[in-house]
Design an enzyme around this catalytic site. Structure first.
Site, PDB file in Angstrom:
ATOM      1  N   ILE A 204     -16.344  10.717 -55.673  1.00  0.00           N
ATOM      2  CA  ILE A 204     -16.922  10.086 -54.527  1.00  0.00           C
ATOM      3  C   ILE A 204     -15.586   9.673 -53.594  1.00  0.00           C
ATOM      4  CG2 ILE A 204     -17.158   7.561 -55.752  1.00  0.00           C
ATOM      5  CD1 ILE A 204     -19.583   8.845 -53.463  1.00  0.00           C
TER       6      ILE A 204
ATOM      7  N   GLY B  19     -15.693  12.289 -60.974  1.00  0.00           N
ATOM      8  CA  GLY B  19     -15.484  13.536 -60.982  1.00  0.00           C
ATOM      9  C   GLY B  19     -15.018  14.090 -62.554  1.00  0.00           C
TER      10      GLY B  19
ATOM     11  N   VAL C 183     -20.686  16.283 -56.782  1.00  0.00           N
ATOM     12  CA  VAL C 183     -20.146  14.890 -56.559  1.00  0.00           C
ATOM     13  C   VAL C 183     -20.636  13.609 -57.719  1.00  0.00           C
ATOM     14  CG1 VAL C 183     -19.513  12.943 -55.021  1.00  0.00           C
ATOM     15  CG2 VAL C 183     -19.961  15.194 -53.989  1.00  0.00           C
ATOM     16  N   CYS C 184     -19.657  13.103 -58.500  1.00  0.00           N
ATOM     17  CA  CYS C 184     -19.672  11.781 -59.122  1.00  0.00           C
ATOM     18  C   CYS C 184     -18.824  10.923 -58.790  1.00  0.00           C
ATOM     19  CB  CYS C 184     -20.156  12.288 -60.809  1.00  0.00           C
ATOM     20  SG  CYS C 184     -18.857  12.591 -61.515  1.00  0.00           S
ATOM     21  N   GLY C 185     -18.944   9.725 -59.707  1.00  0.00           N
ATOM     22  CA  GLY C 185     -18.301   8.604 -59.225  1.00  0.00           C
ATOM     23  C   GLY C 185     -16.646   8.753 -59.554  1.00  0.00           C
TER      24      GLY C 185
END
Lengths: 96, 154
Positions: free
Chosen positions: A44, A15, A11-13
């Site tokens: 996220i 994607g 998961v990141c801010g």
């Protein structure tokens, strides 16, 4: 080591960047450890909706608190590009 | 295979110092805007995202990779590199940041090869930052990158 096929989500801010780099490293580790796993990425804002059946969620310490309560094990990584940190972290998570 | 260098092109800037991390991101974004890779609005979005989600763009010790979404005004794929000799804090455990690698991608695929190479060159990100801040101009940086990938790929 593990019989069931694992579902691992990075998961990141957005994607777009960090989670894709995480995914590359996770896939390398999965291969190294001879695991059966599906690795995917998400951002996220949609994470909560798609993480219901994930076994392991990997993200940064800043984003982890924003995920809220999850069934999955949430693992945080400080250095997103470092293969060694990812390997040690995943090995430890699988043992627990 | 020199995709990493092609992605950066001539968009490299070396500065002794910046006052804030916002300034660093803005300079990186401007390098992209100047070449028509992003709309001006994209730069504001890059900063907004860092504020909203926290300094998680500092993905490795000494290195930040600010970016926004394709729909935030990314017209094509491109990368810029800002080297800050005195470093700047983003409020991350990976501070101080010496290398600001900004990028834009119009979709979710155009930048994948770049990310792969980025992960390779950042395996020892502290050493890389040390090298880059010691170089006197962009040509030295380009030479280093060229050599790095010719070693990796042979």
């Amino acid at each position: 080591m593990v019989n069931k096929r694992l579902k691992i989500v990075a998961v990141c801010g957005m994607g777009l960047g960090s989670s894709l780099i995480l995914k590359m490293n996770i896939e390398k580790v999965v291969k190294d450890l001879n695991l059966e796993a599906d690795v995917s990425t998400t951002d996220i804002s949609t994470a909560k909706a798609v993480l219901g059946d994930a076994d392991i969620v990997i993200t940064s310490p800043e984003l982890a608190p924003q995920l809220g309560e999850l069934k999955a094990k949430v693992v945080t990584i400080k250095n997103f590009v470092n293969f060694q940190e990812m390997k040690e972290t995943l090995e430890k998570t699988l043992k627990d | 295979m020199l995709n990493f260098l092609e992605a950066i092109g001539n968009r490299i800037e070396i500065l002794d110092r910046v006052d804030t991390w916002e300034e660093a991101v803005r300079i990186g974004g401007k390098l992209l805007e100047k070449d028509g890779i992003v709309e001006p609005n994209y730069i504001d979005k890059m900063i907004e995202v860092c504020k909203e989600l926290g300094p998680y763009v500092v993905i490795a010790p000494r290195v930040a990779i600010p970016h926004a979404r394709p729909e935030d005004g990314a017209k094509s794929f491109g990368v810029s590199l800002l080297v800050i000799r005195n470093g700047i804090n983003f409020g991350s455990y990976n501070d101080p940041v010496y290398l600001v690698i900004s990028f834009a991608t119009p979709d979710k695929e155009s930048h994948l090869e770049f990310l792969q190479e980025l992960a390779e060159i950042l395996q020892d990100s502290e050493k890389l930052a040390e090298q880059f801040i010691s170089f006197k101009d962009k040509e030295e940086i380009k030479d280093y990158i060229k050599k790095f990938f010719s070693k990796v790929n042979t």
